[in-house]
Design a protein around this motif. Sequence first.
Motif, PDB file in Angstrom:
ATOM      1  N   CYS A 240       3.661  -2.772  19.836  1.00 14.86           N
ATOM      2  CA  CYS A 240       4.155  -4.148  19.927  1.00 14.86           C
ATOM      3  C   CYS A 240       4.235  -4.748  18.514  1.00 14.86           C
ATOM      4  O   CYS A 240       3.233  -4.792  17.811  1.00 14.86           O
ATOM      5  CB  CYS A 240       3.231  -4.997  20.795  1.00 14.86           C
ATOM      6  SG  CYS A 240       3.736  -6.730  20.814  1.00 14.86           S
TER       7      CYS A 240
ATOM      8  N   LEU B  16       4.411  -7.685  17.655  1.00 10.25           N
ATOM      9  CA  LEU B  16       3.707  -8.965  17.554  1.00 10.25           C
ATOM     10  C   LEU B  16       2.201  -8.789  17.408  1.00 10.25           C
ATOM     11  O   LEU B  16       1.543  -9.597  16.781  1.00 10.25           O
ATOM     12  CB  LEU B  16       4.010  -9.834  18.788  1.00 10.25           C
ATOM     13  CG  LEU B  16       5.478 -10.237  18.962  1.00 10.25           C
ATOM     14  CD1 LEU B  16       5.685 -10.874  20.329  1.00 10.25           C
ATOM     15  CD2 LEU B  16       5.902 -11.183  17.851  1.00 10.25           C
ATOM     16  N   CYS B  17       1.649  -7.725  18.018  1.00 11.34           N
ATOM     17  CA  CYS B  17       0.188  -7.600  17.997  1.00 11.34           C
ATOM     18  C   CYS B  17      -0.298  -6.184  17.697  1.00 11.34           C
ATOM     19  O   CYS B  17      -1.495  -5.958  17.562  1.00 11.34           O
ATOM     20  CB  CYS B  17      -0.404  -8.077  19.326  1.00 11.34           C
ATOM     21  SG  CYS B  17       0.062  -7.051  20.724  1.00 11.34           S
TER      22      CYS B  17
ATOM     23  N   CYS C 245       3.700  -4.993  26.897  1.00  8.31           N
ATOM     24  CA  CYS C 245       2.551  -5.278  26.046  1.00  8.31           C
ATOM     25  C   CYS C 245       1.533  -6.039  26.880  1.00  8.31           C
ATOM     26  O   CYS C 245       1.906  -6.963  27.596  1.00  8.31           O
ATOM     27  CB  CYS C 245       2.969  -6.114  24.834  1.00  8.31           C
ATOM     28  SG  CYS C 245       1.558  -6.756  23.914  1.00  8.31           S
TER      29      CYS C 245
ATOM     30  N   THR D  11      -0.465  -8.253  26.082  1.00  7.88           N
ATOM     31  CA  THR D  11      -0.509  -9.672  25.707  1.00  7.88           C
ATOM     32  C   THR D  11       0.856 -10.342  25.820  1.00  7.88           C
ATOM     33  O   THR D  11       0.975 -11.472  26.260  1.00  7.88           O
ATOM     34  CB  THR D  11      -1.008  -9.817  24.255  1.00  7.88           C
ATOM     35  OG1 THR D  11      -2.194  -9.041  24.108  1.00  7.88           O
ATOM     36  CG2 THR D  11      -1.286 -11.275  23.916  1.00  7.88           C
ATOM     37  N   HIS D  12       1.912  -9.627  25.401  1.00  9.12           N
ATOM     38  CA  HIS D  12       3.211 -10.279  25.258  1.00  9.12           C
ATOM     39  C   HIS D  12       4.196  -9.972  26.384  1.00  9.12           C
ATOM     40  O   HIS D  12       5.343 -10.392  26.349  1.00  9.12           O
ATOM     41  CB  HIS D  12       3.822  -9.931  23.896  1.00  9.12           C
ATOM     42  CG  HIS D  12       3.008 -10.477  22.771  1.00  9.12           C
ATOM     43  ND1 HIS D  12       2.117  -9.707  22.047  1.00  9.12           N
ATOM     44  CD2 HIS D  12       2.914 -11.737  22.280  1.00  9.12           C
ATOM     45  CE1 HIS D  12       1.523 -10.462  21.151  1.00  9.12           C
ATOM     46  NE2 HIS D  12       1.978 -11.693  21.265  1.00  9.12           N
TER      47      HIS D  12
HETATM   48 ZN   LIG Z   1       1.955  -7.621  21.903  1.00  4.77          ZN
END
Ligand SMILES: [Zn+2]
Length: 336
Positions: A233, A235-236, A260, A262-263
């Motif tokens: 990911c 983003l993370c 993901c 989280t996302h």
């Molecule tokens: Zn993520």
Amino acid sequence: MDYISLDLEWNQAYPEQLEAVQKRLGTRLRGEVIQIGAVKLDAEMKIVGSYSVIVRPRYFRKINRHVERLTGITQDMIDLGLPLPEASERFRRWCGEDYAFLTWGPDDIPMLEDNFRAQGVDGGWLHRVYDLQKIYNRQTDGSRKQRSLEFVMEQFGIPQNLPAHDALNDAYFTALVAQKLNVPKGVAEYDRTSDLSDGVLLSDVTGDADVGDAGFRTAYEAVHAPAVAEPVCPLCGAELDCPERTVHMKGQKYLKIMVCPTHGKLLLDLRLVRNLNETFRVRRTLRVLDGETEEKIRARLAEEAANGRPRRRRRRPRGERREETAVPQETGGANE
Ligand SMILES: [Zn+2]
């Protein structure tokens, strides 16, 4: 930091010649630069210098009639031009130490890079480049239209009192447009977002044999290579789960749903492109998955399930161990 507005004129090859030269070089070369024009602006956006050089082409030596008519650059002029390695070295020295390039539109720098690669010239100094067209869009109506320089000059009331399609004049016009915009702000915003507009989280190319990377021999290999199909990911950094198999949409387009923790749901979008040596490269983007696209993918998955598994999977020997098939996309498949 200085800003350098840059414009190029290039000679277009005739099609049969283009193919022959590209095959011979094994590298992409759509045209050859015949003029480099540039105008330098200081940190206060004051014009402090200009540069222009005519370059002698090495592969496409005969001036294209259309290019001659458009630019006024003649066969005699390019015959007397500087070879690219020398012209670029002089230009690099003129650029100085601390600078960023401004171009109108995205085409000039890739063209220059292709030319450098074809002649083994180092292009590492072309590193900071900003497409002023994007900055203009962002600071005016926010559209994504590719406005012509002429259109924008007229809008800003800049008189076009020099012939266009001369690299130096066009670089000068670009500099005048830059003076009407807030370039330092545009550059700062650009650095933050760059290609990440449109919800795109990742965008890259793998296996571009035309620039010297190893291409993929088959479409299957390209689409399933870990370097392509298993991004983390952006983003993370988390590993992404892929609950469904990759679906082949029309043409050379492949889509895959990734998740993901989280996302949420992301869309891996892969486009295959043929390299000159017949291998494949993959253009990959990763973005947040929208509902409409998810529906399309689900429909395609259902279609595939109804038609039986893709051929490749049917060929698996019957006696293979069961636990190897325990990934989710394998369990709901049709009977064989
Ligand atoms: Zn993520």
